[in-house]
Design a protein around this motif. Structure first.
Motif, PDB file in Angstrom:
ATOM      1  N   LEU B 125      -3.037  -1.832  -4.712  1.00  8.92           N
ATOM      2  CA  LEU B 125      -3.021  -1.863  -5.816  1.00  8.92           C
ATOM      3  C   LEU B 125      -2.455  -2.952  -6.300  1.00  8.92           C
ATOM      4  O   LEU B 125      -2.324  -3.196  -7.325  1.00  8.92           O
ATOM      5  N   PRO B 126      -1.032  -3.299  -6.078  1.00  4.66           N
ATOM      6  CA  PRO B 126      -0.138  -4.733  -6.595  1.00  4.66           C
ATOM      7  C   PRO B 126      -1.710  -5.701  -6.504  1.00  4.66           C
ATOM      8  O   PRO B 126      -1.089  -6.654  -7.266  1.00  4.66           O
ATOM      9  N   VAL B 127      -2.063  -6.324  -5.679  1.00  2.00           N
ATOM     10  CA  VAL B 127      -2.975  -7.534  -5.301  1.00  2.00           C
ATOM     11  C   VAL B 127      -4.206  -7.323  -6.560  1.00  2.00           C
ATOM     12  O   VAL B 127      -4.203  -8.234  -7.457  1.00  2.00           O
ATOM     13  N   TYR B 128      -4.888  -6.049  -7.077  1.00  2.00           N
ATOM     14  CA  TYR B 128      -5.951  -6.222  -8.461  1.00  2.00           C
ATOM     15  C   TYR B 128      -4.468  -6.094  -9.298  1.00  2.00           C
ATOM     16  O   TYR B 128      -5.643  -6.726 -10.462  1.00  2.00           O
ATOM     17  N   ARG B 129      -3.532  -5.397  -9.364  1.00  2.00           N
ATOM     18  CA  ARG B 129      -2.823  -5.786 -10.609  1.00  2.00           C
ATOM     19  C   ARG B 129      -2.770  -6.709 -10.821  1.00  2.00           C
ATOM     20  O   ARG B 129      -2.906  -7.947 -12.190  1.00  2.00           O
ATOM     21  N   ALA B 130      -2.477  -7.855  -9.468  1.00  3.34           N
ATOM     22  CA  ALA B 130      -2.535  -9.424 -10.697  1.00  3.34           C
ATOM     23  C   ALA B 130      -3.788  -9.954 -10.302  1.00  3.34           C
ATOM     24  O   ALA B 130      -3.344 -10.849 -11.334  1.00  3.34           O
ATOM     25  N   TYR B 133      -3.687  -9.334 -13.898  1.00  5.36           N
ATOM     26  CA  TYR B 133      -3.079  -9.744 -15.001  1.00  5.36           C
ATOM     27  C   TYR B 133      -3.086 -11.104 -14.976  1.00  5.36           C
ATOM     28  O   TYR B 133      -2.814 -12.148 -16.175  1.00  5.36           O
ATOM     29  N   ILE B 196      -1.276  -3.886 -17.802  1.00  7.22           N
ATOM     30  CA  ILE B 196       0.610  -3.405 -17.487  1.00  7.22           C
ATOM     31  C   ILE B 196       0.986  -2.346 -18.110  1.00  7.22           C
ATOM     32  O   ILE B 196       1.718  -1.322 -17.409  1.00  7.22           O
ATOM     33  N   ARG B 203       2.091   6.004 -15.626  1.00  9.52           N
ATOM     34  CA  ARG B 203       3.111   6.696 -14.442  1.00  9.52           C
ATOM     35  C   ARG B 203       4.660   7.158 -14.770  1.00  9.52           C
ATOM     36  O   ARG B 203       4.898   8.745 -14.379  1.00  9.52           O
TER      37      ARG B 203
END
Lengths: 428, 318
Positions: B125-130, B133, B196, B203
């Motif tokens: 998830l962090p990768v996609y989020r980055a 973004y 974001i 959440r």
């Protein structure tokens, strides 16, 4: 690592900073340092930097810093810096803006320097006067130019059509350009750019008909009918597919790089003679240069010789003497003039012209020949453009686009331009 | 890392103890002195670079300031002209409003959709989020606007793709019928920062609500409209307000795509671009300052209406 500074370290640090600051101040006052701002292509930047380096090697006590921008950003930069009390010492000036700046007290009067550190008497009166505002000299002619039509000679040969030449009539110009488009040698490629939104081309058209853009007292010297006639002509070319369609022309931001000829969309673009160097620098195919089309055989092209640009010095310059000396170096010293070449136009000084001619490359020679060919056919320099003229230049482009995209008829476009242009002048 | 923190935090404590006994400051000020000291850079920035210039511009809006000469007061002339005789004010306001009304909702819908996709606990998830973004970081940069030119040019990437399907596309950015839409697409593409925030909002929604709903046999759509959306309204409200203000202030993309002209035919002449032209292009800085203050008022009115409307649709957890 811990982040603590005791009193002693703090004192040492502060003292060092102060000392360094003082040292750099000393350095700045020991050498006379001047700033130079100009607009133009990379070609111009290279040549200007060469001239600056040469001057500094001869005058080690002078340091010159240069900054250059494109035409449209240049004027906002200059205005902002001048407003902030941080105007560059040396300002490349344009005939269209010199009145706005001079009358608002932003420029240095060169008159006291004439025949002392500024020896430009061999310019001839006309070329000196082109830098005068209200009888005072605010600009030094950096080169003589005129409007011109750039032609991609290779594309015409390839299509097997005879390219327009000096003295081609507007009607023949339309016909031959249509023929070139029909030859269809390249994908979406047209005879000529659409110059209907280009102020100098419109001005040439007006002058060929005994009119002008502005009168001596700063009013419009044309009417709605003249403008409609101009739009009519280009609408016809658009229909004949002699010129590029509206959405292609809209990409042209009136710079060398975005012109239709440089973008490979057309064989012809309307420009200025000094830009020949700049155009050829980014066009791989051999270019030629001709004067504006004319209304009838043997008619004059309505053009005039003008300073392609001027050198001015800021009224607030702290090193005006050094700045003026550098201006003299650019226009009267063979070394300076050679470094610049004819990229800013043909030098006004006869002595420099003679010095330069034998060393000119083919491009430079073509440009000098063009000016020589044109000289007997030119008219007088038009009166200074009034305040608001700059806005009208951009406004013509907008109305021409409205006509080209079919949002206005040519008559409506003509009326709208004449009306709003007059209102812009009134507002100043 | 931990060491460093204690060292930094520890230092001012020592200073306070040396200052306090001298009674140089009245009690509260003395206690807060370190805080003010740390806030000093912000204060300098706020007063020197924001409030100061804003007040100067308010003053200039009542003058005929032309950048080169000292300003003269002209009373309300500038505002009168804006109100009565300025076609470009109206046309640029229309362009800007159209841009705001189209780009903000679409951007928020897009951001929410992507946030919902990413909220499913995918791996990495962090990768996609980055990655999603990223456009927001680059968004207002000149480079992206230049890239946009390349994409939507007459022989740009978009038309080359269309060409594969036998469609000859127009020159998107230089055709007044389409040029504004390319800017709207550019704005939507920069959906990263609202996304974001949506993700963080999602959440916060308690899992047990979802569990209870699905036990009761609620469909996914029903869950979305009855649970997710109502609980997310404070976040939607926040995003909408922030994005609307941003959209009103948009400048760089239009400036770069039209080379500062707002063309073709003023189709991309944003309000900010118009006031820039007036001030820096035509030396009418006094008038430009008046235009700027009108924009401030318009944004304030929009924001006020948003807050007034909020009581009817935003649900705060009581």
């Amino acid at each position: 690592m811990t982040f603590t500074i005791d009193r002693r370290q703090f004192l040492i640090g502060t003292a060092t900073t102060l000392a360094l600051g003082a040292a750099s101040l000393n350095r700045a006052s020991a050498a006379t340092s001047i700033r130079f701002l100009w607009w133009g292509s990379k070609e111009r930047a290279d040549r200007t930097h060469n001239a600056m380096t040469l001057y500094q090697s001869k005058n080690p006590d002078v340091s010159i810093e240069g900054e250059s921008f494109g035409w449209d950003n240049y004027w906002t930069r200059l205005a902002t810096q001048a407003a902030g009390g941080n105007a560059p010492d040396l300002i490349q000036m344009d005939y269209r803006y010199i009145f706005e700046y001079a009358r608002r007290g932003a420029l240095l009067d060169f008159t006291p320097y004439l025949d002392k550190s500024l020896k430009i008497s061999d310019f001839g009166q006309a070329n000196i006067d082109s830098g005068k505002v209200d009888g005072k000299l605010y600009g030094v002619n950096l080169g003589v130019n005129s409007s011109a039509v750039m032609v991609n000679t290779i594309a015409w040969k390839e299509a097997g059509v005879d390219a327009p030449t000096n003295g081609t009539t507007w009607d023949d110009f339309a016909e031959t350009c249509a023929k070139l488009t029909k030859a269809k040698k390249r994908r979406s490629f047209y005879g000529t750019a659409d110059a209907s939104g280009l102020e100098p081309a419109f001005e040439g058209w007006l002058r060929q008909r005994g009119k002008a853009l502005y009168t001596n007292d700063g009013n419009l010297a044309f009417d709605a009918k003249d403008t409609a006639g101009w739009f009519d002509y280009w609408s016809k070319l658009r229909e004949m597919e002699a010129c590029v369609p509206a959405d292609m022309q809209a990409l042209d931001q009136q710079t060398i790089e975005t012109s239709m000829i440089s973008q490979g969309k057309a064989t012809i673009s309307f420009a200025h003679s000094n830009q020949f160097v700049g155009y050829q620098a980014i066009n791989k195919e051999k270019l030629g240069m001709i004067s504006y089309p004319v209304p009838a055989d043997d008619a004059k092209p309505g053009q005039y010789l003008k300073p392609s640009m001027l050198m001015s010095v800021s009224a607030t310059s702290k090193n005006a003497d050094a700045a003026v000396a550098f201006v003299n170096f650019l226009v009267e010293d063979p070394d300076g003039a050679k470094a610049l070449g004819v990229e800013r136009g043909v030098p006004a000084s006869e002595k420099i012209r003679n010095e330069l001619t034998p060393d000119l490359d083919d491009l430079g020679k073509e440009m000098a020949d063009y000016i020589q060919m044109l000289t007997p056919k030119v008219g007088t320099l038009p009166p200074p453009p009034p305040n608001g003229a700059g806005e009208n230049g951009f406004f013509l482009k907008k109305v021409a686009e409205e006509v080209a995209f079919g949002k206005l008829s040519t008559d409506e476009g003509g009326a709208k331009f004449a009306e709003q242009a007059a209102a812009n002048l009134k507002r100043g | 890392m931990g060491n460093q923190r204690t060292a930094i935090a520890g230092e001012p404590v020592v200073r306070i103890s040396t200052l306090a006994p001298r009674q140089k400051f009245p009690g509260a000020l003395a206690r807060n002195a370190p805080a003010y000291l740390f806030l000093l850079p912000w204060f300098i920035g706020f007063f020197g670079l924001t409030l100061g210039p804003a007040l100067v511009s308010l003053f200039l809006s009542f003058t005929d300031y032309n950048l080169l000469q000292p300003p003269h007061l002209v009373g309300l002339d500038n505002y009168a002209r804006i109100a009565t005789g300025d076609d470009k004010f109206i046309s640029s306001m229309k362009v800007t409003l159209f841009y705001v009304i189209c780009s903000v909702p679409l951007k928020l819908v897009f951001a929410l959709a992507v946030a919902l996709l990413l909220n499913r606990g995918i791996k990495g998830l962090p990768v996609y989020r980055a990655i999603f973004y990223l456009p927001s970081l680059l968004g207002s940069s000149v480079a992206i606007a230049v890239l946009w030119r390349q994409l939507f040019d007459s022989d740009g990437v978009v038309n080359t793709i269309l060409w594969q399907f036998g469609i000859e596309g127009p020159s998107w950015i230089s055709n007044p019928n389409y040029s504004l839409y390319t800017l709207i697409v550019l704005a939507i593409w920069q959906f990263g920062s609202p996304m974001i925030i949506f993700l963080a909002g999602l959440r916060q929604i308690p899992i047990d609500m979802y569990e209870a709903a699905s036990l009761d046999g609620a469909s996914k759509t029903r869950i979305f409209f009855k649970i997710t959306l109502p609980l997310l309204t404070p976040v939607i409200f926040f995003n909408a307000v922030v994005q609307t203000i941003d959209a009103f202030k948009a400048f760089t993309p239009a400036y770069v795509i039209s080379s500062g002209t707002g063309g073709p035919i003023d189709s991309t002449l944003f309000y900010t671009l118009y006031l820039y032209q007036e001030g820096f292009g035509y030396f009418r800085m006094g008038y430009a300052a008046a235009l700027a203050w009108i924009l401030v008022i318009i944004i304030a009115v929009f924001t006020a209406f948003s807050f007034l409307s909020a009581r009817y649709w935003v649900h705060y957890d009581e």
